[in-house]
Design an enzyme around this catalytic site. Structure first.
Site, PDB file in Angstrom:
ATOM      1  N   ASP A  73       0.827  -1.211   0.000  1.00  0.00           N
ATOM      2  CA  ASP A  73       0.000   0.000   0.000  1.00  0.00           C
ATOM      3  C   ASP A  73       0.860   1.259   0.000  1.00  0.00           C
ATOM      4  O   ASP A  73       0.488   2.273  -0.587  1.00  0.00           O
ATOM      5  CB  ASP A  73      -0.927   0.013   1.220  1.00  0.00           C
ATOM      6  CG  ASP A  73      -2.223  -0.761   0.962  1.00  0.00           C
ATOM      7  OD1 ASP A  73      -2.507  -1.056  -0.214  1.00  0.00           O
ATOM      8  OD2 ASP A  73      -2.932  -1.069   1.936  1.00  0.00           O
ATOM      9  N   ASN A 145      -4.727   8.802   2.146  1.00  0.00           N
ATOM     10  CA  ASN A 145      -5.314   8.102   3.290  1.00  0.00           C
ATOM     11  C   ASN A 145      -5.728   9.048   4.409  1.00  0.00           C
ATOM     12  O   ASN A 145      -6.879   9.053   4.829  1.00  0.00           O
ATOM     13  CB  ASN A 145      -4.334   7.075   3.854  1.00  0.00           C
ATOM     14  CG  ASN A 145      -4.450   5.725   3.199  1.00  0.00           C
ATOM     15  OD1 ASN A 145      -5.414   5.452   2.490  1.00  0.00           O
ATOM     16  ND2 ASN A 145      -3.473   4.864   3.429  1.00  0.00           N
ATOM     17  N   ASP A 175      -3.222  11.575  22.218  1.00  0.00           N
ATOM     18  CA  ASP A 175      -1.917  11.414  21.586  1.00  0.00           C
ATOM     19  C   ASP A 175      -1.905  12.039  20.202  1.00  0.00           C
ATOM     20  O   ASP A 175      -0.841  12.269  19.626  1.00  0.00           O
ATOM     21  CB  ASP A 175      -1.562   9.931  21.464  1.00  0.00           C
ATOM     22  CG  ASP A 175      -1.068   9.342  22.774  1.00  0.00           C
ATOM     23  OD1 ASP A 175      -0.889  10.108  23.745  1.00  0.00           O
ATOM     24  OD2 ASP A 175      -0.867   8.116  22.831  1.00  0.00           O
ATOM     25  N   THR A 186      -9.583   2.298   6.360  1.00  0.00           N
ATOM     26  CA  THR A 186      -9.051   0.976   6.698  1.00  0.00           C
ATOM     27  C   THR A 186      -7.563   1.023   7.026  1.00  0.00           C
ATOM     28  O   THR A 186      -6.914  -0.027   7.126  1.00  0.00           O
ATOM     29  CB  THR A 186      -9.282  -0.013   5.529  1.00  0.00           C
ATOM     30  OG1 THR A 186      -8.753   0.551   4.322  1.00  0.00           O
ATOM     31  CG2 THR A 186     -10.758  -0.305   5.346  1.00  0.00           C
ATOM     32  N   TYR A 188      -4.671   3.911   9.153  1.00  0.00           N
ATOM     33  CA  TYR A 188      -4.329   4.394  10.502  1.00  0.00           C
ATOM     34  C   TYR A 188      -5.587   4.650  11.327  1.00  0.00           C
ATOM     35  O   TYR A 188      -5.660   4.329  12.515  1.00  0.00           O
ATOM     36  CB  TYR A 188      -3.502   5.664  10.346  1.00  0.00           C
ATOM     37  CG  TYR A 188      -2.808   6.175  11.588  1.00  0.00           C
ATOM     38  CD1 TYR A 188      -2.750   5.439  12.775  1.00  0.00           C
ATOM     39  CD2 TYR A 188      -2.180   7.425  11.575  1.00  0.00           C
ATOM     40  CE1 TYR A 188      -2.108   5.921  13.893  1.00  0.00           C
ATOM     41  CE2 TYR A 188      -1.528   7.921  12.694  1.00  0.00           C
ATOM     42  CZ  TYR A 188      -1.497   7.164  13.850  1.00  0.00           C
ATOM     43  OH  TYR A 188      -0.860   7.658  14.963  1.00  0.00           O
ATOM     44  N   SER A 189      -6.605   5.233  10.700  1.00  0.00           N
ATOM     45  CA  SER A 189      -7.846   5.521  11.404  1.00  0.00           C
ATOM     46  C   SER A 189      -8.477   4.248  11.961  1.00  0.00           C
ATOM     47  O   SER A 189      -8.938   4.208  13.103  1.00  0.00           O
ATOM     48  CB  SER A 189      -8.823   6.233  10.464  1.00  0.00           C
ATOM     49  OG  SER A 189     -10.080   6.434  11.081  1.00  0.00           O
ATOM     50  N   SER A 191      -6.955   1.445  12.734  1.00  0.00           N
ATOM     51  CA  SER A 191      -6.120   0.951  13.834  1.00  0.00           C
ATOM     52  C   SER A 191      -6.353   1.726  15.121  1.00  0.00           C
ATOM     53  O   SER A 191      -6.076   1.225  16.213  1.00  0.00           O
ATOM     54  CB  SER A 191      -4.639   1.033  13.442  1.00  0.00           C
ATOM     55  OG  SER A 191      -4.359   0.232  12.324  1.00  0.00           O
ATOM     56  N   GLN A 246       4.060   9.355   5.421  1.00  0.00           N
ATOM     57  CA  GLN A 246       5.251   9.479   4.583  1.00  0.00           C
ATOM     58  C   GLN A 246       5.897  10.860   4.641  1.00  0.00           C
ATOM     59  O   GLN A 246       7.077  10.997   4.359  1.00  0.00           O
ATOM     60  CB  GLN A 246       4.885   9.149   3.124  1.00  0.00           C
ATOM     61  CG  GLN A 246       4.381   7.725   2.943  1.00  0.00           C
ATOM     62  CD  GLN A 246       3.996   7.408   1.509  1.00  0.00           C
ATOM     63  OE1 GLN A 246       3.879   8.295   0.670  1.00  0.00           O
ATOM     64  NE2 GLN A 246       3.777   6.142   1.212  1.00  0.00           N
TER      65      GLN A 246
END
Length: 292
Positions: A73, A145, A175, A186, A188-189, A191, A246
């Site tokens: 990805d 993303n 945080d 699907t 970072y959000s 997770s 990134q």
């Protein structure tokens, strides 16, 4: 047809797959445009004149009709920005662990012959325009993303205030905070406990990262929302703006991060129709198997 081929050379299996794809496309009368880093791909003598090389992935996409990326990805997300800027459709071949954004798995590359027959559909994906405003200066970013406002892991928790269309609506002690596209729901959000949204919808997701208050919840905004985030205690903590995992920029006291839907879209090539929720379940099973 000019097909751009971008291969993540850090993955040995991707390099092998990239060579197989190049041969497949050339045998089917396509022109292949690729990066100079792919010079090690062995091209049969009879096809040498059908291959062109450029210095950067951006130039590969700019000079192609469509592009194929081979990797995970991260490879797709990195190059998706160029595909959106130059309005060139793209498809990703998954050589990574999960590959939510990929259109094909490595064992499905024969499907790429459909490109040459125009036998495919496009799925339009919404992107985010992200502005970092600091005094009289503005830096702009494009997010596929998400855009995340996060603390330095070694620094104290941060207070982030959020305004909607110029009106302050909430403050999170956390945080950090994630502003995600449906494509990024699907990533970072997800997770961080955010909701899953069908990728071709248009909305903005807000997901706090490890919020201090139990009342802190995820929020889904309309696609015309203009959201502004500010770290209220940036003078005593250290925060960062991170784009798609990134690009990161350190936040200073008084900085404002403004998030809105971009005018640009990413067109992903669909060669095999796959039910999103069936695919989601399959990918999550794969993820759990990697973690166990």
């Amino acid at each position: 047809m000019k097909i751009g081929l971008i291969v993540n050379q850090d993955k040995p299996a991707a390099a092998v797959c990239g060579e197989q794809i190049a041969h497949l496309l050339l045998r089917n009368k396509a022109q292949v445009i690729t990066n100079n880093s792919n010079l090690e791909i062995k091209i049969p003598t009879e096809y040498i004149d059908s291959v062109a090389y450029y210095d950067t992935d951006e130039d590969v996409i700019k000079n192609s009709d469509v592009s194929v990326t081979v990797g995970g990805d991260g490879t797709i997300i990195h190059n998706a920005k160029f595909a959106a800027i130059y309005q060139k459709p793209m498809i990703g071949i998954n050589m990574g662990r999960i590959g939510f954004v990929a259109g094909l798995e490595y064992y499905e590359i024969k499907e790429l012959k459909k490109l040459l027959l125009n036998d495919y559909t496009l799925q339009r994906r919404m992107l985010l325009n992200v502005e970092l405003r600091r005094g009289d200066t503005t830096q702009s970013f494009l997010a596929v993303n998400e855009a995340a406002v996060t603390r330095d892991i070694l620094k104290p928790i941060i207070d982030i205030s959020v305004s909607l269309n110029g009106e302050r609506i909430i403050t999170y002690r956390a945080d950090g905070m994630i502003f995600a596209t449906p494509t990024g729901s699907t990533a970072y959000s997800f997770s961080s406990g955010g909701p899953v949204v069908e990728p071709d919808m248009e909305c903005i997701l807000l997901t706090p990262i490890c919020p201090h208050a139990l009342s802190s919840r995820q929020v889904v905004f309309r696609d015309d929302a203009v959201l502004t985030a500010k770290v209220d205690n940036a003078d005593t903590t250290q925060g960062y703006l991170v784009i798609d995992g990134q690009t990161n920029v350190e936040l200073k006291n008084g900085d404002e991060v403004v998030i809105r839907k971009s005018d640009l879209y990413l067109d992903l090539i669909i060669l095999k129709e796959k039910n999103f929720y069936t695919l989601l379940n399959e990918k999550l099973k794969e993820k759990n198997s990697y973690e166990s």
